[in-house]
Design an enzyme around this catalytic site. Structure first.
Site, PDB file in Angstrom:
ATOM      1  N   LYS A 167       0.978  -1.171   0.197  1.00 55.82           N
ATOM      2  CA  LYS A 167      -0.158  -0.077  -0.006  1.00 55.82           C
ATOM      3  C   LYS A 167       0.888   1.301   0.006  1.00 55.82           C
ATOM      4  O   LYS A 167       1.660   1.415   1.173  1.00 55.82           O
ATOM      5  CB  LYS A 167      -0.788   0.147   1.173  1.00 55.82           C
ATOM      6  CG  LYS A 167      -1.964   1.032   0.979  1.00 55.82           C
ATOM      7  CD  LYS A 167      -2.548   1.888   2.414  1.00 55.82           C
ATOM      8  CE  LYS A 167      -1.789   3.042   2.796  1.00 55.82           C
ATOM      9  NZ  LYS A 167      -1.968   4.296   1.897  1.00 55.82           N
ATOM     10  N   GLU A 216      10.382   1.712  10.124  1.00 57.38           N
ATOM     11  CA  GLU A 216      11.326   2.816  10.032  1.00 57.38           C
ATOM     12  C   GLU A 216      10.827   4.262  10.130  1.00 57.38           C
ATOM     13  O   GLU A 216       9.508   4.510   9.265  1.00 57.38           O
ATOM     14  CB  GLU A 216      11.854   2.657   8.254  1.00 57.38           C
ATOM     15  CG  GLU A 216      12.893   1.461   8.088  1.00 57.38           C
ATOM     16  CD  GLU A 216      14.093   1.356   8.873  1.00 57.38           C
ATOM     17  OE1 GLU A 216      14.292   2.220   9.476  1.00 57.38           O
ATOM     18  OE2 GLU A 216      14.651   0.368   9.012  1.00 57.38           O
ATOM     19  N   CYS A 223      13.943  11.318   5.507  1.00 61.63           N
ATOM     20  CA  CYS A 223      14.112  10.991   6.893  1.00 61.63           C
ATOM     21  C   CYS A 223      15.515  11.054   7.209  1.00 61.63           C
ATOM     22  O   CYS A 223      15.819  11.461   8.643  1.00 61.63           O
ATOM     23  CB  CYS A 223      13.940   9.009   7.072  1.00 61.63           C
ATOM     24  SG  CYS A 223      14.841   8.262   6.067  1.00 61.63           S
ATOM     25  N   GLU A 265      11.262  16.752  13.714  1.00 62.29           N
ATOM     26  CA  GLU A 265      11.407  16.696  12.042  1.00 62.29           C
ATOM     27  C   GLU A 265      10.620  17.968  11.418  1.00 62.29           C
ATOM     28  O   GLU A 265       9.427  17.872  11.645  1.00 62.29           O
ATOM     29  CB  GLU A 265      10.983  15.531  11.908  1.00 62.29           C
ATOM     30  CG  GLU A 265      11.261  15.072  10.316  1.00 62.29           C
ATOM     31  CD  GLU A 265      11.085  13.503  10.067  1.00 62.29           C
ATOM     32  OE1 GLU A 265       9.935  13.159  10.452  1.00 62.29           O
ATOM     33  OE2 GLU A 265      11.588  12.742   9.602  1.00 62.29           O
TER      34      GLU A 265
END
Ligand code: NAP
Length: 485
Positions: free
Chosen positions: A176, A251, A285, A387
């Site tokens: 997905k 992750e 990331c 982040e």
């Protein structure tokens, strides 16, 4: 709508034809135009896809490693042929330049090639026993049907990092992709289809994470969830996967520091620092999120950094395939970036460069923003702890390198840290002190197939890539047999 060709969800070897379901619009972030639409999948699709993956599992796991490797070889060849087409779709839906998009597809091909080899070399072991009448065999068996869920920033690469080891190990997969970037992944599945993988070995569903993704994670036929995305989503997935204790690889987010010590080669540190801070508009990331520079070289570093950042070209990546930067993915990412900058400025940061969209008619549409450099920053500012996922580089001075290590470890994340110094003995000590799954010394290279990529702390669970990444799709089985002599 162009580019759809009546194909979409892929279950049990069949592309489900257009129907009257609700549609998902796909937007080009450089023009804000809807350029494609896909039917929105639902929980029924998830169930059908998982059941197909369950049915196909027995046959796929029983193929020899040589056979599975040979299928993956064919996938590599087909992806090579389709590279330009996949990359064009990727640029249009995600915003990175065409050359960057080709780079992403090439890295995905490297993962398939690497695991095509690994499929042929899955080995068990025979440990010694306490008695001559007993033999112990440790085999590795595939975990079962896998849900592979990927984010929008590297949709092709991050799905390939799951598909390739899962298929090599003998697992079947339901993929997905992120709702905002489904097209390039759909093109990858065309290649998987053409490679002739048996029906049900790979399946593809589309739809919102909150319904389709959730149903996939909770489905009792799924034995493992391999997920890349935000840490908050990772937490939710852990909760949902706990219903029947599934295997997990997560992750998640990062907040990656770059430390530049006084003995670093400043030109190299600047070049690498600018590249890794702003590439893909900071939507990676392992982007550099904060920079700590030793005070003796601070001024020199800052001056060169700002100069280099100001020269990065910004463009629609289809029109200028080699542009350094494109637009951000969407309005919400752009707004978050502005919020983080504003928070830092309110708390006393200084704006050295950027902080606004580029000027010009060519930027009148699209989510463009200049690379932004901030100084006089501290850990009370959001940019230094959360982040941003945008093109912002906050730069902070330090006196002793141990301070920079402490600042670096002052984070809930532990994905990647970077360090520039010419003293390799010191580099080794610092690398050992950094609480990160990857430490780049005098380089900012991204993850690649042969090396383990593993988020520490709240950056993740388990490992992707390398031998370790393959083992995530295998379970050891101990067969203890008496009287074999
Ligand atoms: P996200 O919002 O967490 O979404 C990632 C994927 O999960 C999408 O396919 C999403 O579907 C789906 N999803 C959302 N909620 C779900 C749920 N409850 N159950 C199952 N699936 C669900 O992440 P993103 O914004 O796309 O990606 C950016 C994040 O990924 C950043 O935090 C970045 O650091 C992280 N990332 C980490 C790595 C790494 O290797 N550590 C690499 C790249 C990116 P929808 O699209 O429909 O919402």
């Amino acid at each position: 709508m162009m580019g759809i060709g009546g194909i979409n969800i892929y279950i049990n070897g069949n592309w489900i034809e257009e129907d009257d379901r609700e549609k998902i619009e796909v937007l080009n972030p450089a023009t804000e135009e809807v350029f494609a639409e896909l039917p929105r999948g639902d929980e029924d699709d998830v169930d059908k896809a998982v059941r197909a993956a369950e049915r196909a599992f027995e046959g796929w796991r029983n193929k020899s490693g040589e056979e599975r490797g040979s299928y993956l070889d064919d996938v590599v060849e087909l992806l090579e042929t389709e590279k330009d087409n996949i990359a064009r779709n990727l640029t249009k839906e995600q915003g990175k330049s065409l050359s960057e998009a080709k780079g992403e597809v090439s890295a995905s091909i490297r993962a398939f090639r690497y695991y095509a080899r690994k499929a042929r070399n899955i080995e068990g072991r025979i440990p010694p026993t306490e008695s001559d009448e007993v033999r112990s065999f440790v085999e590795k068996e595939p975990v079962g049907p896998v849900a592979a869920i990927s984010p929008w920033n590297y949709p092709v690469l991050l799905l390939s990092w799951k598909l390739a080891p899962a298929l090599a190990a003998g697992c079947t997969v339901v993929g997905k992709p992120a709702t905002k970037t489904p097209l390039a992944v759909r093109e990858v599945f065309r290649s998987l289809d053409e490679a002739g993988l048996p029906p049900g070995v790979v399946n593809l569903v589309f739809g919102p994470g909150s319904t389709v993704g959730k149903a996939l994670v909770r489905h009792d036929g799924i034995r493992k969830v391999a997920f890349t995305g935000q840490t908050g989503t990772g937490r939710q997935i852990m909760r949902d996967a706990s219903t029947n204790i599934k295997e997990l690889t997560l992750e998640l987010g990062g907040h990656c520091p770059l430390i530049v010590d006084s003995d670093a080669k400043i030109d190299d540190a600047v070049e690498a620092g600018v590249y890794r801070s702003f590439r893909n508009m900071g939507q990676i990331c392992n982007s550099i999120n904060r920079i700590y520079v030793q005070e003796n070289v601070y001024e020199e570093f800052l001056e060169e950094f700002v100069e280099r950042a100001s020269k990065l070209s910004i463009a629609n990546g289809i029109e200028d395939p080699d542009a350094d930067l494109g637009p951000m993915l969407d309005e919400s990412g752009l707004e978050k970036t502005k919020r983080h900058i504003e928070d830092a400025l309110d708390k006393g940061a200084e704006l050295e460069y950027g902080g606004e969209p580029p000027q010009g008619e060519e930027y009148s549409k699209g989510y463009f923003f200049k690379p932004t450099v901030l100084t006089n920053v501290n850990h009370d500012m959001i940019v230094m702890t959360e982040e941003t996922f945008g093109p912002v580089a906050p730069i902070m001075k330090f006196a002793e390198v141990q301070e920079a290590v402490e600042y670096s470890n002052d984070s809930i994340y532990g994905l990647v840290a970077y360090l520039f110094t010419e003293d390799l003995e010191k580099a080794y000590d610092i690398a050992e002190d950094l609480e990160y799954g990857t430490v780049g010394v005098n380089n900012v290279s991204g993850g690649d197939a042969p090396y383990p990529y593993s988020g520490w702390k709240q950056s993740g669970l388990g490992t992707e890539l390398s031998e370790e990444g393959l083992n995530e799709y295998l379970k050891p089985k101990h067969i203890r047999a008496k009287s074999l002599r």
